[in-house]
Design a protein around this motif. Structure first.
Motif, PDB file in Angstrom:
ATOM      1  N   GLY A  84       4.014   4.391  -2.308  1.00  0.00           N
ATOM      2  CA  GLY A  84       3.904   3.464  -3.427  1.00  0.00           C
ATOM      3  C   GLY A  84       2.791   2.464  -3.277  1.00  0.00           C
ATOM      4  O   GLY A  84       2.876   1.353  -3.790  1.00  0.00           O
ATOM      5  N   LEU A  85       1.737   2.787  -2.563  1.00  0.00           N
ATOM      6  CA  LEU A  85       0.658   1.837  -2.312  1.00  0.00           C
ATOM      7  C   LEU A  85      -0.437   1.959  -3.350  1.00  0.00           C
ATOM      8  O   LEU A  85      -0.633   3.024  -3.928  1.00  0.00           O
ATOM      9  N   PRO A  86      -1.192   0.874  -3.578  1.00  0.00           N
ATOM     10  CA  PRO A  86      -2.331   0.965  -4.490  1.00  0.00           C
ATOM     11  C   PRO A  86      -3.348   1.970  -3.961  1.00  0.00           C
ATOM     12  O   PRO A  86      -3.548   2.088  -2.760  1.00  0.00           O
ATOM     13  N   LEU A  87      -3.968   2.684  -4.869  1.00  0.00           N
ATOM     14  CA  LEU A  87      -5.033   3.601  -4.472  1.00  0.00           C
ATOM     15  C   LEU A  87      -6.277   2.805  -4.150  1.00  0.00           C
ATOM     16  O   LEU A  87      -6.379   1.619  -4.456  1.00  0.00           O
ATOM     17  N   GLY A  88      -7.261   3.461  -3.545  1.00  0.00           N
ATOM     18  CA  GLY A  88      -8.420   2.713  -3.079  1.00  0.00           C
ATOM     19  C   GLY A  88      -9.730   3.345  -3.445  1.00  0.00           C
ATOM     20  O   GLY A  88      -9.844   4.081  -4.425  1.00  0.00           O
ATOM     21  N   ASN A  89     -10.754   3.055  -2.638  1.00  0.00           N
ATOM     22  CA  ASN A  89     -12.093   3.562  -2.881  1.00  0.00           C
ATOM     23  C   ASN A  89     -12.127   5.085  -2.799  1.00  0.00           C
ATOM     24  O   ASN A  89     -11.336   5.707  -2.098  1.00  0.00           O
ATOM     25  N   SER A  90     -13.067   5.664  -3.516  1.00  0.00           N
ATOM     26  CA  SER A  90     -13.316   7.098  -3.423  1.00  0.00           C
ATOM     27  C   SER A  90     -14.489   7.335  -2.476  1.00  0.00           C
ATOM     28  O   SER A  90     -15.497   6.620  -2.546  1.00  0.00           O
ATOM     29  N   PHE A  91     -14.356   8.332  -1.614  1.00  0.00           N
ATOM     30  CA  PHE A  91     -15.375   8.612  -0.612  1.00  0.00           C
ATOM     31  C   PHE A  91     -15.907  10.034  -0.786  1.00  0.00           C
ATOM     32  O   PHE A  91     -15.168  10.949  -1.165  1.00  0.00           O
ATOM     33  N   ILE A  92     -17.202  10.196  -0.499  1.00  0.00           N
ATOM     34  CA  ILE A  92     -17.869  11.487  -0.632  1.00  0.00           C
ATOM     35  C   ILE A  92     -18.351  11.934   0.749  1.00  0.00           C
ATOM     36  O   ILE A  92     -18.962  11.150   1.483  1.00  0.00           O
ATOM     37  N   TYR A  93     -18.093  13.202   1.075  1.00  0.00           N
ATOM     38  CA  TYR A  93     -18.412  13.739   2.397  1.00  0.00           C
ATOM     39  C   TYR A  93     -19.354  14.938   2.287  1.00  0.00           C
ATOM     40  O   TYR A  93     -19.342  15.667   1.286  1.00  0.00           O
ATOM     41  N   ALA A  94     -20.161  15.139   3.325  1.00  0.00           N
ATOM     42  CA  ALA A  94     -21.060  16.289   3.400  1.00  0.00           C
ATOM     43  C   ALA A  94     -20.263  17.527   3.805  1.00  0.00           C
ATOM     44  O   ALA A  94     -19.067  17.474   4.087  1.00  0.00           O
ATOM     45  N   ALA A  95     -20.955  18.656   3.859  1.00  0.00           N
ATOM     46  CA  ALA A  95     -20.293  19.922   4.178  1.00  0.00           C
ATOM     47  C   ALA A  95     -19.691  19.920   5.574  1.00  0.00           C
ATOM     48  O   ALA A  95     -18.693  20.594   5.829  1.00  0.00           O
ATOM     49  N   ASN A  96     -20.259  19.158   6.493  1.00  0.00           N
ATOM     50  CA  ASN A  96     -19.741  19.111   7.861  1.00  0.00           C
ATOM     51  C   ASN A  96     -18.707  18.014   8.063  1.00  0.00           C
ATOM     52  O   ASN A  96     -18.292  17.749   9.198  1.00  0.00           O
TER      53      ASN A  96
END
Length: 748
Positions: A84-96
């Motif tokens: 039930g926690l607030p959602l946060g930042n969105s993160f983007i990752y490389a293929a590795n």
């Protein structure tokens, strides 16, 4: 007559008057404080009475108003999430799996489990915010009384009575308006929340929701913001500093008010000692350190590979909307290969290293899936450029577009080896009342009667102008779209012009990379793919969006793709692409536009495509003197491509282009007006209206209804093709490269 009063006596009266005025003002202030404290005490007592009433049954209406089940889901909270926690930042990752960056948001937040938070942080928070947290049932009655007594004793509000549970309710469930009804509801909800959730759940939720200043919401964001570390690794001093911030984040801001922050840290440490969370030795050692040891983090501000990052962000917004992308807690896994990104940038800056050099862009695609492996751009002297030169910039493609004319011709059954045209100055004016389209070669030398294949190796504009007219600009555009070009290929009036075959219509580097990747893939188009997987804020893989599933479709036969590839492979060995050849099977084409404003190289091996563009982003500015030479496709673009491919695939085992079992069936070519050996009526075309070296500016004219123009001039003597060795790779810092001269009659 009485004597005048002495000066000293008048001064004494004035002093008495001032003193009485100060005493009156002080009395008013004290009475105001007492009234305020009495009001606070009254409110606290009323809340206590209301809470007691609620806890022992209360009125039915009040019970309904503070029902947890009747409340809407907290803002930014997934109702089905267990925590039930607030959602946060969105993160983007490389293929590795390496982090490319966090999508900018107004509130930085990364919810973590209590087990991922330092035990010191939990102890410090309880000690300073709610030292009886583990003893009360959501509302601390003793705390309310204690706060009231302290406020009365001080004559002002010095201590609040809200527990951690009440603060969590206030942050997640209800508004922050200052009314008696709200306070009463807050207390009631706190009691019910304490009955339905464990202490660990409440404490973890509080530390994930509370504001710590500087856009950091939750302990993980605060830990990253102030110390560049995970919340689980916080030390005692660091935890004490952060635990003291929620009461007044701006007052105790460690970055801007370090002395106040240090005093607040010591206050928290003292509370931990009093609460039994520290030994005397631990307290003394911690207080003795008079430095904050801040390490401001860049996790939420630093973005690697900004051009690819913005391309991915745009795709996410199109799928989920901007709010979810900014604060929906997405984890986005992409196709980009950091090793190839480094190789692409090194290839560019190792070739064009001066601040006054033009910009360069490189994009690389896996032909078997459409996965984008590299996407980068360098704009010398302008590091803050946010415009995506790979995906958004559209410039004339020059002679690289001839590959699509060739593909369209082969697909029509025109044999490029046995079909001949006359290479010579070409004049096209079906309408005598409209400007003519005059086409010449790069250096005004010509091949005479020559095959389409040989004209491709020489990048002969005059032959390809005639071939475009014979095949039809509409069919050339159709083929380009099939292969992967997504930019519109008509003029603003909606016309398909013959100069299209010479690359006069602007396209993006991503367009060209996608289309050439289709040739590398044996005629199967694979939609460019940047995202492999998206994990939603609730922890589930979004399988409905189709991320990571290649969208593939055969658009031309394998035989057509192979025939075109064979000619482009010969171009790397004997034509304008020899400067890009790196010792293994590869195919490619150079391109240069009028006045040297844009220069290209598009090429591929069986398992990787790469496209290079060079030009000035601010406009079509001639590149006539860059490192002492005019920039054309065979120069810097070919050098950059070669350098990149050497790193990208140079250490892998060479792979040959596989000959398919079925090759194209050639048809008798009699419909072409310009091919040697037969003429037909003139098709109705719009055409470019300026003299052309490499491309022309297309203009719309009325359809032709006049007889065809006279045949081209007699064939000129064929000039033999010189053999030029492959230039060495650039060194660092590289000297101005000396590219091989284009073959006579060629157009780069």
């Amino acid at each position: 007559m009485s004597p005048p009063p002495s000066r000293g006596r008048r001064s004494g009266d004035d002093f008495d008057r001032v003193l009485r005025r100060v005493q009156k003002r002080r009395g008013r202030v004290q009475r105001k404080r007492r009234r305020r404290a009495a009001l606070v005490v009254g409110v606290l007592v009323a809340i206590l009475i209301g809470v007691l009433a609620a806890s022992f049954g209360g009125a039915a209406a009040f019970e309904a108003s503070c029902s947890l089940s009747s409340l809407p889901a907290p803002s930014g909270v997934d109702g089905g999430a267990a925590h039930g926690l607030p959602l946060g930042n969105s993160f983007i990752y490389a293929a590795n799996g390496s982090l490319l960056g966090s999508i900018p948001a107004e509130k930085n937040r990364q919810p973590v489990a209590l087990s991922q938070i330092s035990p010191w942080m939990a102890k410090a928070t309880v000690a300073i915010e709610d030292k009886r947290f583990y003893k009360h049932g959501g509302v601390d009655y003793k705390g309310i009384v204690r706060a009231a007594v302290n406020d009365l004793r001080a004559g002002k509000v010095v201590q609040g009575g809200s527990t951690i549970t009440q603060q969590l309710v206030r942050n997640l469930y209800i508004s922050k308006e200052r009314t008696f009804k709200r306070k009463l509801k807050e207390a009631c909800l706190a009691i019910k929340l304490a009955r339905s959730k464990s202490k660990d759940w409440i404490l973890g939720s509080y530390m994930n929701a509370v504001y710590y200043g500087n856009h950091a919401y939750g302990i993980e964001a605060a830990s990253q913001t102030y110390f560049s570390r995970r919340a689980g690794s916080l030390t005692l001093d660091q935890a004490a500093l952060l635990a003291g911030l929620p009461q007044a984040p701006s007052v105790f801001d460690p970055i801007h008010r370090p002395l106040d922050a240090l005093d607040r840290r010591d206050e928290v440490l003292r509370a931990m000692l009093d609460n039994g969370a520290l030994t005397r030795n631990q307290y003394v050692s911690a207080v003795a350190d008079r430095k904050l040891h801040l390490v401001p983090g860049r996790l939420y501000t630093r973005i690697r590979e900004p051009y690819f990052f913005s391309y991915v962000r745009d795709q996410l917004i199109a799928e989920y909307g901007s709010n979810t992308v900014r604060s929906g807690g997405l984890k986005v896994y992409t196709t980009i290969d950091p090793r190839l990104q480094v190789a692409a940038r090194k290839a560019i800056v190792g070739t064009l290293y001066s601040r006054t050099d033009p910009a360069s862009a490189l994009v690389s695609i896996d032909p078997s899936t459409g996965a984008i492996r590299a996407m980068t751009a360098v704009t010398p002297g302008n590091r803050g450029n946010q415009f995506n030169l790979v995906a958004q910039a559209k410039r004339q493609a020059g002679s690289t577009f001839k590959a699509f004319v060739l593909t369209a011709a082969v697909d029509e059954g025109i044999n490029p080896e046995s079909t001949y045209y006359v290479s010579g100055p070409f004049h096209y004016q079906p309408d005598p009342y409209s400007p003519a389209w005059d086409v010449t070669t790069y250096d005004h030398t010509y091949l005479g009667s020559t095959s389409i294949e040989n004209a491709t190796l020489h990048s002969d504009n005059t032959v390809y102008a005639q071939l475009t007219l014979d095949v039809g600009p509409e069919k050339v555009a159709e083929m380009a779209h099939k292969l992967g070009v997504r930019s519109p290929l008509t003029t603003k009036e909606g016309a398909y012009v013959p100069s299209l075959g010479l690359g006069s219509i602007p396209v993006s580097p991503l367009d060209m990379a996608s289309a050439y990747a289709t040739l590398a893939g044996g005629g199967i188009y694979s939609k460019p793919m940047a995202i492999r997987k998206v994990i939603l804020g609730n922890g589930k893989d979004d399988i409905d969006a189709g991320w990571g599933e290649p969208e593939r479709k055969r658009v031309i036969s394998e035989g057509v793709a192979y025939t075109v590839t064979q000619i482009l492979e010969q171009n790397m060995l004997h034509g304008t692409g020899i400067g890009a050849y790196f010792g293994r099977p590869s195919a490619g084409k150079t391109g240069t536009t009028d006045s040297y404003a844009d220069a290209w190289f598009c090429g591929f091996t069986p398992n990787l495509e790469a496209t290079v563009w060079i030009g000035y982003p601010r406009g079509e500015i001639p590149m006539l003197n860059v490192h002492g030479i005019a920039v054309s496709g065979p120069t810097f673009p070919a050098t950059i491509w070669r350098s990149f491919m050497l790193t990208a695939v140079g250490k892998s085992n060479p792979v040959d282009f596989t000959e398919p079992p079925v090759l194209p069936t050639w048809h008798s070519f009699t419909r072409g007006q310009y091919a040697v050996g037969g003429y037909d009526s003139t098709p109705n075309y719009y055409y470019g209206g300026t003299t052309t070296k490499t491309t022309s500016t297309p203009t719309k004219t009325s359809p032709s209804k006049t007889p065809p123009p006279p045949p081209p001039p007699p064939p000129a003597p064929t000039i033999p093709l010189p053999t030029t060795p492959t230039p060495p790779p650039p060194t660092s810092p590289p000297p101005p490269p000396t590219p091989p001269p284009p073959p006579p009659g060629s157009n780069p």
